[in-house]
Structures are given as C-alpha cells and as structure tokens.
Design an enzyme around this catalytic site. Structure first.
Site, PDB file in Angstrom:
ATOM      1  CG  ASN A  61      -0.373  -0.091   2.530  1.00  0.00           C
ATOM      2  OD1 ASN A  61       0.642  -0.738   2.710  1.00  0.00           O
ATOM      3  ND2 ASN A  61      -0.990   0.558   3.500  1.00  0.00           N
ATOM      4  CD  GLU A  63      -1.320   4.921   4.413  1.00  0.00           C
ATOM      5  OE1 GLU A  63      -0.846   5.793   5.184  1.00  0.00           O
ATOM      6  OE2 GLU A  63      -1.992   3.948   4.808  1.00  0.00           O
ATOM      7  CG  ASN A  64      -0.585  11.423  -1.939  1.00  0.00           C
ATOM      8  OD1 ASN A  64      -1.072  12.526  -1.792  1.00  0.00           O
ATOM      9  ND2 ASN A  64       0.437  11.212  -2.731  1.00  0.00           N
ATOM     10  CB  ALA A  65      -0.302  14.507   2.272  1.00  0.00           C
ATOM     11  CB  CYS A  72      -5.408  -1.279  -1.617  1.00  0.00           C
ATOM     12  SG  CYS A  72      -6.777  -0.494  -0.775  1.00  0.00           S
ATOM     13  CD  GLU A  74      -5.490  -5.809  -0.975  1.00  0.00           C
ATOM     14  OE1 GLU A  74      -4.952  -4.682  -0.918  1.00  0.00           O
ATOM     15  OE2 GLU A  74      -6.172  -6.280  -0.043  1.00  0.00           O
ATOM     16  CB  CYS A 111     -11.096  -2.207   0.318  1.00  0.00           C
ATOM     17  SG  CYS A 111     -10.455  -1.618  -1.263  1.00  0.00           S
ATOM     18  CB  CYS A 114      -8.917  -4.434  -3.789  1.00  0.00           C
ATOM     19  SG  CYS A 114      -7.747  -3.097  -3.482  1.00  0.00           S
TER      20      CYS A 114
HETATM   21  N1  THU Z   1      -5.196  -1.348   2.743  1.00  0.00           N
HETATM   22  C1  THU Z   1      -4.685  -2.187   1.798  1.00  0.00           C
HETATM   23  O1  THU Z   1      -3.639  -1.925   1.199  1.00  0.00           O
HETATM   24  N2  THU Z   1      -5.375  -3.335   1.550  1.00  0.00           N
HETATM   25  C2  THU Z   1      -6.483  -3.743   2.216  1.00  0.00           C
HETATM   26  O2  THU Z   1      -6.997  -4.818   1.930  1.00  0.00           O
HETATM   27  C3  THU Z   1      -7.060  -2.900   3.246  1.00  0.00           C
HETATM   28  C4  THU Z   1      -6.426  -1.576   3.459  1.00  0.00           C
HETATM   29  C5  THU Z   1      -4.429  -0.143   3.064  1.00  0.00           C
HETATM   30  C6  THU Z   1      -5.013   1.161   2.596  1.00  0.00           C
HETATM   31  C7  THU Z   1      -4.402   2.145   3.569  1.00  0.00           C
HETATM   32  O3  THU Z   1      -3.105   2.497   3.101  1.00  0.00           O
HETATM   33  C8  THU Z   1      -4.236   1.339   4.844  1.00  0.00           C
HETATM   34  O4  THU Z   1      -4.301  -0.029   4.458  1.00  0.00           O
HETATM   35  C9  THU Z   1      -5.278   1.622   5.895  1.00  0.00           C
HETATM   36  O5  THU Z   1      -6.551   1.513   5.375  1.00  0.00           O
END
Ligand code: THU
Length: 159
Positions: A61, A63-65, A72, A74, A111, A114
């Site tokens: 995963n 992330e970004n500000a 995600c 996946e 999620c 995905c």
């Molecule tokens: N996240 C995933 O990468 N996969 C999942 O199946 C659930 C959530 C990540 C998204 C975000 O960066 C962090 O987990 C918290 O939600």
C-alpha cells in the site's frame, strides 16, 4: 417470494498445509509489507500475485497526504502485473498486513474497490483467482473474487 442463497466457503490453513507455490506467494506478500509507504495509517499491507506463467508480481500500500490518492497493496500489485504482463491471467493472490510491530492474528480481507478490480480480471481472463489472506492464526483461502463479491457488476451486462 423466492430466495437466493449465496454461500461462501473459506478454508483456514496453516503455512505447512499450503503447496510450496502457495507458501511462496504468502511469504512474498509478508515480505512486501516492508515496502509499504503508510505514514498516516501505520498499517503496512503486502500483496503478491501469481500469473499463469508462474511469475510473481507484488506490491504494497502506498499512501498520500491527500488520502484518497493512495492505493491499496492489492491494486498496486495487480496494476503492476497488468502493466507488465497483460497476456498472463492472474491465478492467485496473497495478502498480509503488519501493524504495531506484528502481523495480524486474523487476516484482513480486500476492500470493495480491490474486489471489483480483481473480479473484472476473473471475467476478462475467464478464470478464478485464488485468494489467500494471511493471519498469524491461520490463512484464509477463498476460491475466487466472485465468491468475495457476489451479485457482481463486471461489465458483461453491457455487452
Ligand atoms: N489497505 C490495503 O492496502 N489493503 C487492504 O486490503 C485494506 C487496506 C491499506 C489502505 C491504507 O493504506 C491502509 O491499508 C489503511 O486503510
């Protein structure tokens, strides 16, 4: 009244009960949590996808500000595979999550976004993708994304 019953079967296995190939995929997903960029959630997710030719594409995963911009693990793995080997069907995916210094005891499940993305790949390539969700207490194995997302919209309705 009619009723449609939808059943989901989840096998819960230990690492030893997986095939060597499945175990390799799960270990890769675990390893990929290390490359997660998750300074906001502190929730590191790794995913590894096996393609029909045996190759593995993995992601984590990011992330970004501006929160919704992040991705995600996946879909990061899936889009990487699609971009580099679009002729190869994805056949299996493993997912692992690490937070607070440990892998989760119970697995996380992908999620909705995905699930939708991977489900459409099942339709496109005409074959299911086995889903392996790593938890320290057991690995949940589901046969397909269609199982995780029943009553689907996969675009076939538009044809
Ligand atoms: N996240 C995933 O990468 N996969 C999942 O199946 C659930 C959530 C990540 C998204 C975000 O960066 C962090 O987990 C918290 O939600």
């Amino acid at each position: 009244m009619k009723e449609l019953q939808i059943r989901l079967s989840v096998s819960i296995l230990s690492l030893d009960e997986l095939t060597a190939e499945e175990r390799e995929l799960v270990l890769k997903a675990k390893e990929m949590t290390k490359s997660s960029y998750s300074p906001y959630s502190h929730f590191s997710v790794g995913a590894a996808i096996r393609l029909a030719d045996g190759s593995i594409y993995a992601g984590s995963n990011q992330e970004n500000a501006a929160f919704p911009v992040g991705l995600c693990a996946e879909r990061s793995a899936f889009f990487y595979a699609q971009a580099n080997a679009p002729e190869q069907a994805p056949v299996a995916i493993a997912i692992a999550a690490f937070t607070g210094g440990a892998f989760l005891a119970k697995p996380i499940s992908p999620c909705g976004a995905c699930r939708q993305a991977l489900l459409e790949a099942e339709t496109r390539y005409g074959q299911p993708i086995k889903v392996m969700l790593y938890g320290e207490e057991g690995i949940y194995v589901v046969d397909s994304f269609r199982d995780l997302l029943p009553l689907t919209f996969d675009g076939s309705e538009m044809e």
